[in-house]
Design a protein around this motif. Structure first.
Motif, PDB file in Angstrom:
ATOM      1  N   LEU A 157       0.827  -1.205   0.000  1.00 17.43           N
ATOM      2  CA  LEU A 157       0.000   0.000   0.000  1.00 17.43           C
ATOM      3  C   LEU A 157       0.867   1.263   0.000  1.00 17.43           C
ATOM      4  CD1 LEU A 157      -2.820  -0.978   2.537  1.00 17.43           C
ATOM      5  CD2 LEU A 157      -2.729  -1.329   0.057  1.00 17.43           C
ATOM      6  N   GLN A 158       2.045   1.162   0.572  1.00 16.43           N
ATOM      7  CA  GLN A 158       2.950   2.298   0.638  1.00 16.43           C
ATOM      8  C   GLN A 158       3.770   2.454  -0.646  1.00 16.43           C
ATOM      9  OE1 GLN A 158       2.548  -0.073   3.129  1.00 16.43           O
ATOM     10  NE2 GLN A 158       1.228   1.352   4.237  1.00 16.43           N
ATOM     11  N   ARG A 159       4.115   1.352  -1.289  1.00 21.57           N
ATOM     12  CA  ARG A 159       5.008   1.409  -2.453  1.00 21.57           C
ATOM     13  C   ARG A 159       4.264   1.457  -3.782  1.00 21.57           C
ATOM     14  NH1 ARG A 159       8.244  -2.438   0.939  1.00 21.57           N
ATOM     15  NH2 ARG A 159      10.078  -1.242   1.604  1.00 21.57           N
ATOM     16  N   LEU A 160       3.095   0.827  -3.847  1.00 24.56           N
ATOM     17  CA  LEU A 160       2.448   0.640  -5.146  1.00 24.56           C
ATOM     18  C   LEU A 160       2.073   1.964  -5.795  1.00 24.56           C
ATOM     19  CD1 LEU A 160       1.886  -1.924  -6.739  1.00 24.56           C
ATOM     20  CD2 LEU A 160      -0.466  -1.871  -5.912  1.00 24.56           C
ATOM     21  N   GLN A 161       1.571   2.921  -5.003  1.00 21.47           N
ATOM     22  CA  GLN A 161       1.140   4.174  -5.617  1.00 21.47           C
ATOM     23  C   GLN A 161       2.305   5.100  -5.942  1.00 21.47           C
ATOM     24  OE1 GLN A 161      -1.821   6.175  -3.169  1.00 21.47           O
ATOM     25  NE2 GLN A 161      -0.889   5.428  -1.305  1.00 21.47           N
ATOM     26  N   GLN A 162       3.541   4.686  -5.617  1.00 25.36           N
ATOM     27  CA  GLN A 162       4.724   5.390  -6.098  1.00 25.36           C
ATOM     28  C   GLN A 162       5.224   4.803  -7.414  1.00 25.36           C
ATOM     29  OE1 GLN A 162       7.499   5.189  -2.807  1.00 25.36           O
ATOM     30  NE2 GLN A 162       6.638   7.008  -1.857  1.00 25.36           N
ATOM     31  N   ILE A 163       4.706   3.635  -7.771  1.00 24.10           N
ATOM     32  CA  ILE A 163       5.129   2.944  -8.986  1.00 24.10           C
ATOM     33  C   ILE A 163       4.116   3.136 -10.113  1.00 24.10           C
ATOM     34  CG2 ILE A 163       5.734   0.690  -9.961  1.00 24.10           C
ATOM     35  CD1 ILE A 163       6.388  -0.227  -7.087  1.00 24.10           C
ATOM     36  N   MET A 164       2.851   3.172  -9.767  1.00 23.50           N
ATOM     37  CA  MET A 164       1.765   3.207 -10.741  1.00 23.50           C
ATOM     38  C   MET A 164       0.773   4.303 -10.343  1.00 23.50           C
ATOM     39  SD  MET A 164       0.004  -0.321  -9.358  1.00 23.50           S
ATOM     40  CE  MET A 164      -1.246  -0.440 -10.612  1.00 23.50           C
ATOM     41  N   PRO A 165      -0.194   4.653 -11.195  1.00 21.86           N
ATOM     42  CA  PRO A 165      -1.166   5.681 -10.825  1.00 21.86           C
ATOM     43  C   PRO A 165      -1.879   5.359  -9.520  1.00 21.86           C
ATOM     44  CG  PRO A 165      -1.308   5.202 -13.164  1.00 21.86           C
ATOM     45  CD  PRO A 165      -0.373   4.187 -12.590  1.00 21.86           C
ATOM     46  N   ALA A 166      -1.998   6.368  -8.667  1.00 21.46           N
ATOM     47  CA  ALA A 166      -2.561   6.157  -7.338  1.00 21.46           C
ATOM     48  C   ALA A 166      -3.986   5.624  -7.394  1.00 21.46           C
ATOM     49  CB  ALA A 166      -2.522   7.462  -6.541  1.00 21.46           C
ATOM     50  N   GLY A 167      -4.768   6.104  -8.346  1.00 24.18           N
ATOM     51  CA  GLY A 167      -6.147   5.630  -8.441  1.00 24.18           C
ATOM     52  C   GLY A 167      -6.230   4.146  -8.726  1.00 24.18           C
TER      53      GLY A 167
END
Length: 278
Positions: A157-167
């Motif tokens: 949850l902390q890393r994924l939205q730094q890799i891909m679009p937050a939505g």
């Protein structure tokens, strides 16, 4: 159980270390003993200086189906939240589990993850902590934890939205639906989609060897700078870069690299120094 029950680890003379998940009959699921075994293996490579890049791949139909479900059926101390004292201990246990994947992020070498089939639950936490992800065409990703009544808690949850679009990261976290290889490529979660597992491994190894042929000092410095910039603003990251570059700038290393580049030959870089243990 120890690391040998979950994976094999080798490191070639070319500096490419390969960690192979090897429980295909259990879909490479992670039992509690997997986590410290992974952490110790990665930090052992980090300390030795021998590895210049780490490739993580697996065997069987799926990369990894996440945490073994029987883990959640136990009522051991690690999962006990019935009292204030138990909850305090739970927090420390969870921090230690998180640290097992943080070891990948903090390693002084890049980590490449090669994924075929399912990358589910805790496996996505692992993949998100890696530098580069490649997949086979049959790969898919799922934040499975939401489907069993819990929030994912090992870093995805902390890393994924730094890799891909937050939505999209939030959609995956809230629904538990599968993200296909094609959509993962389109959103930037993965760098390439290969036709099958054999082509995937060949491609990942080729990139690993390409990285391992570079100056390990420059690679380690680049990862430090990239990680700092990810977690800080531009001004703070530029200031960190002045300190970092002053520490790792090596004209002899650069001369070796330039000579190899001009002559189209392999450079002979020294490995990073071993880290002493207390």
């Amino acid at each position: 159980m120890d690391g040998k029950d979950f994976f094999s680890l080798s490191c070639g003379d070319d500096g490419v270390a390969h960690l192979l998940l090897n429980r295909p009959e259990r879909l490479n699921t992670m039992a509690p003993a997997f986590f410290p075994a992974l952490r110790d293996a990665v930090r052992g490579l980090h300390d030795s200086g021998a590895a210049r890049v780490l490739l993580i791949s697996s065997t069987g139909k799926h990369f990894c189906a996440g945490m073994a479900l029987e883990t959640f059926a136990g009522q051991g101390a690690m999962l006990d939240t019935r009292t204030a004292r138990a909850r305090l201990s739970f927090q420390d246990s969870l921090r230690r589990l998180m640290d097992c994947f943080t070891a990948l992020d903090e390693a002084r070498f890049p980590v490449i993850c090669a994924i075929q089939g399912g990358c589910i639950g805790g496996a996505l936490d692992l993949a998100a902590a890696c530098d580069i992800r490649y997949v086979a065409a049959d790969a898919f990703f799922s934040v499975q934890e939401i489907n069993i009544g819990m929030a994912a808690d090992l870093g995805v949850l902390q890393r994924l939205q730094q890799i891909m679009p937050a939505g999209l990261a939030r959609e995956l976290a809230y629904t538990g639906e599968r993200l296909s290889a094609e959509r993962a490529l389109a959103c930037g979660l993965v760098n390439a989609v290969l036709p099958d597992a054999d082509a995937l491994l060949a491609h990942a190894l080729a990139v690993a060897r390409q990285i391992a042929a570079k100056s390990p000092l420059a690679i380690a410095g680049s990862k430090l700078a990239l990680n700092h910039a990810r977690d800080h603003g531009v001004a703070a990251s530029l200031q960190q870069m002045t300190l970092l570059q002053s520490a790792i700038f090596d004209t002899a290393e650069m001369g070796e690299a330039i000579l190899a580049w001009k002559s189209k030959t392999a450079a002979d870089f020294a490995p990073l120094a071993e880290i002493g243990r207390l």
